[in-house]
Enzyme design. Structure first.
Site, PDB file in Angstrom:
ATOM      1  N   TYR A  33       0.784  -1.186   0.091  1.00 33.41           N
ATOM      2  CA  TYR A  33      -0.056   0.025  -0.038  1.00 33.41           C
ATOM      3  C   TYR A  33       0.784   1.257  -0.089  1.00 33.41           C
ATOM      4  O   TYR A  33       2.040   1.160   0.394  1.00 33.41           O
ATOM      5  CB  TYR A  33      -0.898   0.078   1.042  1.00 33.41           C
ATOM      6  CG  TYR A  33      -0.324   0.320   2.360  1.00 33.41           C
ATOM      7  CD1 TYR A  33      -0.353   1.682   2.964  1.00 33.41           C
ATOM      8  CD2 TYR A  33       0.515  -0.468   3.136  1.00 33.41           C
ATOM      9  CE1 TYR A  33       0.151   2.178   4.258  1.00 33.41           C
ATOM     10  CE2 TYR A  33       1.158  -0.237   4.407  1.00 33.41           C
ATOM     11  CZ  TYR A  33       0.719   1.075   5.001  1.00 33.41           C
ATOM     12  OH  TYR A  33       1.642   1.400   6.075  1.00 33.41           O
ATOM     13  N   ARG A  52       8.116   3.745  -4.937  1.00 34.37           N
ATOM     14  CA  ARG A  52       8.327   3.024  -3.688  1.00 34.37           C
ATOM     15  C   ARG A  52       7.470   1.842  -3.763  1.00 34.37           C
ATOM     16  O   ARG A  52       7.533   0.615  -3.549  1.00 34.37           O
ATOM     17  CB  ARG A  52       8.176   3.756  -2.294  1.00 34.37           C
ATOM     18  CG  ARG A  52       8.156   2.608  -1.192  1.00 34.37           C
ATOM     19  CD  ARG A  52       8.303   3.488   0.121  1.00 34.37           C
ATOM     20  NE  ARG A  52       7.019   4.136   0.394  1.00 34.37           N
ATOM     21  CZ  ARG A  52       6.718   4.782   1.416  1.00 34.37           C
ATOM     22  NH1 ARG A  52       7.549   4.971   2.315  1.00 34.37           N
ATOM     23  NH2 ARG A  52       5.483   5.379   1.412  1.00 34.37           N
ATOM     24  N   ARG A 100      -7.212 -20.680  -1.087  1.00 31.35           N
ATOM     25  CA  ARG A 100      -6.038 -20.433  -0.097  1.00 31.35           C
ATOM     26  C   ARG A 100      -4.959 -21.655  -0.081  1.00 31.35           C
ATOM     27  O   ARG A 100      -5.081 -22.709  -0.091  1.00 31.35           O
ATOM     28  CB  ARG A 100      -6.864 -20.608   1.277  1.00 31.35           C
ATOM     29  CG  ARG A 100      -5.902 -20.178   2.244  1.00 31.35           C
ATOM     30  CD  ARG A 100      -6.526 -20.324   3.726  1.00 31.35           C
ATOM     31  NE  ARG A 100      -5.776 -20.018   4.839  1.00 31.35           N
ATOM     32  CZ  ARG A 100      -4.719 -20.392   5.142  1.00 31.35           C
ATOM     33  NH1 ARG A 100      -4.387 -21.658   5.001  1.00 31.35           N
ATOM     34  NH2 ARG A 100      -3.940 -19.855   6.371  1.00 31.35           N
ATOM     35  N   LYS A 147       6.554  -1.901   1.916  1.00 32.43           N
ATOM     36  CA  LYS A 147       5.462  -1.544   2.520  1.00 32.43           C
ATOM     37  C   LYS A 147       4.326  -2.236   2.191  1.00 32.43           C
ATOM     38  O   LYS A 147       3.267  -2.057   1.484  1.00 32.43           O
ATOM     39  CB  LYS A 147       4.970   0.080   1.888  1.00 32.43           C
ATOM     40  CG  LYS A 147       4.177   0.872   2.693  1.00 32.43           C
ATOM     41  CD  LYS A 147       4.112   2.236   2.414  1.00 32.43           C
ATOM     42  CE  LYS A 147       3.506   3.007   3.145  1.00 32.43           C
ATOM     43  NZ  LYS A 147       3.758   3.251   4.547  1.00 32.43           N
ATOM     44  N   GLU A 179      12.363   2.353  14.266  1.00 31.51           N
ATOM     45  CA  GLU A 179      11.506   3.297  13.812  1.00 31.51           C
ATOM     46  C   GLU A 179      10.092   3.395  14.518  1.00 31.51           C
ATOM     47  O   GLU A 179       9.859   2.545  15.495  1.00 31.51           O
ATOM     48  CB  GLU A 179      10.822   3.207  12.304  1.00 31.51           C
ATOM     49  CG  GLU A 179      10.348   2.027  11.813  1.00 31.51           C
ATOM     50  CD  GLU A 179      10.463   1.604  10.527  1.00 31.51           C
ATOM     51  OE1 GLU A 179      10.497   2.713   9.601  1.00 31.51           O
ATOM     52  OE2 GLU A 179      10.191   0.532  10.082  1.00 31.51           O
ATOM     53  N   LEU A 204      11.314   1.311   7.040  1.00 25.38           N
ATOM     54  CA  LEU A 204      10.574   1.766   5.684  1.00 25.38           C
ATOM     55  C   LEU A 204      11.390   3.104   5.366  1.00 25.38           C
ATOM     56  O   LEU A 204      11.913   3.786   6.054  1.00 25.38           O
ATOM     57  CB  LEU A 204       9.318   2.159   6.202  1.00 25.38           C
ATOM     58  CG  LEU A 204       8.414   2.459   4.973  1.00 25.38           C
ATOM     59  CD1 LEU A 204       8.063   1.521   3.927  1.00 25.38           C
ATOM     60  CD2 LEU A 204       7.058   3.313   5.222  1.00 25.38           C
TER      61      LEU A 204
END
Length: 284
Positions: A33, A52, A100, A147, A179, A204
């Site tokens: 995301y 990114r 799945r 991310k 972070e 990140l």
């Protein structure tokens, strides 16, 4: 009027939006995301977020969904349809729906979902007051530079902070701060040097981080990219965080220790001013 969202090629009222229960983002957290800030109806650091995003997709061997070529136009259309002046646009890509299985599906059809977030960014009360943070052990997986939507532990960290009467948490690994739960972390030494952890798989690669460090160096501020300890942080002249939706926000208390006079310091205040000024000029 209902918020308009985007789901796999369609603009829809949010109550009509649907994703399969077999989507791997739902079953496996197999998705990435981005959140792009919006100021005055325009997108901030859009190119950085797109770069990114593509890096995250490549790292997970995830194909691009339909609509990637039109992402900028989709962002702008969502901002327009929702009359968004200030806030953000959330974008999520998953590997799509499949039975799945831990193995990736052979011919996935990735899903692309986007929606707007109305938020106060420039005149944030938290930026005026400053943040209280606590330290917690960093228990995330090893590829924090991607991310992904695997945000359970950061969510747990924010709840730990809330339960402790704080605003957020900084995560610590092997004695050093990595972070924040959703932001990059910085201290300012008593000598005036800005210190933040260097880029690696451990953190990140913040888009706002890159911009703020560039602006700091252009303003002749001293910057040192290295790990720092919580003891260093508690002894610092000031501290702050950066992220797409907090910009630059001062930290005024760490594990119960007040920094400076208990208000956001001059370095973080100045960097916040510079960042907002430059972001408004460069927004698309």
């Amino acid at each position: 009027m209902s918020r308009i969202v985007y789901v796999n090629g369609e603009f829809l009222p949010e109550e009509d939006a649907k994703i399969s229960i077999f989507d791997r983002g739902f079953l496996m957290a197999d998705g990435v995301y981005e959140v792009t800030s919006v100021l005055n109806g325009k997108l901030v650091d859009y190119d950085g977020h797109l770069t990114r995003l593509e890096r995250s997709l490549t790292a997970l061997d995830m194909p691009e969904p339909e609509g990637m070529d039109a992402l900028l136009e989709i962002h702008r259309e969502l901002v327009k349809r929702n009359n968004l002046k200030e806030g953000g646009v959330y974008l999520q890509i998953t590997r799509g729906a499949a039975d799945r299985d831990f193995l990736y599906p052979e011919h996935p059809k990735p899903s692309l979902v986007m929606f707007t977030l109305a938020m106060t960014l420039k005149k944030s009360p938290k930026a005026e007051k400053g943040l209280k943070i606590i330290s917690i052990e960093d228990q995330r997986w090893g590829r924090r530079d991607i991310k992904t939507v695997q945000l359970l532990y950061p969510s747990m960290g924010k709840m730990m902070a809330k339960d402790a009467g704080a605003d957020d948490a900084w995560m610590v690994e092997d004695g050093f701060v990595t972070e924040g739960t959703s932001n990059n972390a910085y201290i300012v030494t008593r000598a005036g040097t800005i210190v933040t952890r260097q880029l690696s798989n451990d953190i990140l690669h913040g888009i706002t981080r890159a911009a703020v460090l560039r602006f700091a160096r252009e303003a002749q501020m001293q910057v040192e990219e290295r790990p720092f300890t919580m003891d260093e942080a508690k002894d610092a002249a000031e501290a702050f965080i950066t992220s797409a939706t907090t910009f630059v926000t001062g930290v005024v208390e760490i594990d119960g220790v007040t920094l400076g006079d208990g208000a956001p310091g001059p370095v973080s205040r100045r960097l916040r001013e510079i960042y907002i000024e430059e972001a408004e000029k460069m927004a698309v």
